[in-house]
Design a protein around this motif. Structure first.
Motif, PDB file in Angstrom:
ATOM      1  N   GLN A 215       0.801  -1.218   0.000  1.00  0.00           N
ATOM      2  CA  GLN A 215       0.000   0.000   0.000  1.00  0.00           C
ATOM      3  C   GLN A 215       0.842   1.279   0.000  1.00  0.00           C
ATOM      4  O   GLN A 215       0.528   2.233  -0.707  1.00  0.00           O
ATOM      5  CB  GLN A 215      -0.934  -0.001   1.209  1.00  0.00           C
TER       6      GLN A 215
ATOM      7  N   LYS B 128      -1.656   2.947  -4.194  1.00  0.00           N
ATOM      8  CA  LYS B 128      -2.165   2.450  -2.909  1.00  0.00           C
ATOM      9  C   LYS B 128      -2.972   1.156  -3.020  1.00  0.00           C
ATOM     10  O   LYS B 128      -4.153   1.100  -2.648  1.00  0.00           O
ATOM     11  CB  LYS B 128      -2.982   3.542  -2.211  1.00  0.00           C
TER      12      LYS B 128
ATOM     13  N   ASN C 224       3.109   1.740  -3.353  1.00  0.00           N
ATOM     14  CA  ASN C 224       2.374   1.817  -4.621  1.00  0.00           C
ATOM     15  C   ASN C 224       2.838   0.781  -5.642  1.00  0.00           C
ATOM     16  O   ASN C 224       2.948   1.074  -6.834  1.00  0.00           O
ATOM     17  CB  ASN C 224       2.487   3.230  -5.223  1.00  0.00           C
TER      18      ASN C 224
END
Length: 331
Positions: free
Chosen positions: A294, A322, A297
């Motif tokens: 998360q 994310k 990315n």
């Protein structure tokens, strides 16, 4: 999935702050929650359904409903495809939604959890973190981080309702903060991660009564890592291994399963190749693991060793803003 290669099949709009998703048993529909505090002018998050194009995988929005509580964080479909279940972290509640042709109906049940646990800074109130269905589709299990319990509900797919079981919950060691839960393919055992203590708990399961009992607790870390928390828990399709992700150590912990007792033995750890692996998925063949990092990315693909269960990087990695959930669409 034979090589682990990834390609972009497109996306969909219409959901604010989407995170966790679920695929219907017939693979025709996708359900997604929107992590918001209000929906259509009312307090509570959102649940959306999409039709999945058979050839391209493209999504078409079909319907939306309220999740009934603040900050929904998890969604799943029952094994008949008749009900969608949602856990609301912020509101500390769960909800069931009847489904017909992929379209969400008015909530069949809304249940507000009550109580607290030992860590008053994080467990002063309920925080439902996930909800899963038993292999026989008779029960639903809601992990509540704020209560240190897995609440058990009888599931009626025809009515689309949940009712408390007797006994109503399984107790998890105080301060653990149960988060994500998975059944062993045998249906005899289940596993849940303790988000707050970086632990994994092995449980026996009585399918007739819907009763879970913790029989073992292990750390998910090789050594103490300040600020670490666990996130995802999954069992390999073969039933031989259990995997738990660590956010902070940024790894997947691997455990070997004793298939006679359900007990675990630590095997090792694999870096997820990024930061904050909130989720990962294991493909139905059991050959690949895909980790969603998360905070960095990126989504990274690993091949799972069929003898040891350890994942190793394939070299495939894609950038995704994310990423927080990985699901496979079997074809």
């Amino acid at each position: 999935m034979t090589t682990g290669a990834l390609s972009n099949a497109g996306g969909a709009s219409g959901v604010a702050n989407p995170s966790f998703v679920a695929v219907s048993p017939d693979h025709k529909y996708l359900y997604a929650i929107g992590e918001v505090g209000s929906f259509n002018g009312k307090k509570g998050g959102a649940v959306s359904s999409f039709a999945i194009d058979e050839k391209s995988g493209a999504l078409t929005l079909l319907s939306q409903q309220t999740s009934g509580g603040d900050g929904p964080c998890f969604v799943t479909a029952d094994r008949t495809g008749k009900v969608v279940l949602v856990a609301n972290y912020g509101g500390g509640s769960v909800e069931s939604l009847p489904v017909a042709d992929g379209k969400l109906g008015e909530p069949g049940s809304f249940i507000q959890h009550k109580g607290s646990s030992v860590n008053k800074s994080r467990q002063g109130e309920p925080h439902a973190h996930s909800i899963n269905v038993s292999p026989d589709n008779k029960f639903a299990f809601a992990c509540d981080l704020g209560l240190d319990k897995i609440l058990v509900y009888k599931l009626d797919p025809d009515k689309g309702t949940l009712t408390p079981n007797d006994p109503p919950a399984a107790e998890i060691p105080p301060g653990s903060g149960p988060r994500h839960f998975a059944f062993h393919p045998s249906g005899k055992f289940a596993y849940v991660c303790g988000e707050m203590t970086s632990t994994v708990h092995a449980m026996t399961y009585d399918a007739e009564k819907g009763v879970l009992k913790v029989v073992q607790t292990l750390s998910t870390l090789p050594n103490e890592v300040k600020g670490n928390s666990t996130a995802e828990t999954q069992v390999h399709p073969s039933g031989k291994w259990v995997y738990v992700s660590n956010r902070g150590h940024d790894s997947v912990a691997v455990f070997k399963v004793d298939e006679a007792t359900g007990h675990l033995t630590a095997v090792g750890h694999q870096s997820t190749g990024g930061k904050t692996p909130r989720n990962f998925g294991i493909d139905p063949s059991g050959k690949f693991l895909i980790a969603a990092n998360q905070s960095s990315n990126n989504v990274v693909v690993f091949k799972i060793d069929e003898k040891t269960g350890m994942p190793t990087p394939t070299g495939t990695e894609v950038s995704v803003p994310k990423p927080v959930c990985v699901k496979f669409l079997a074809r």
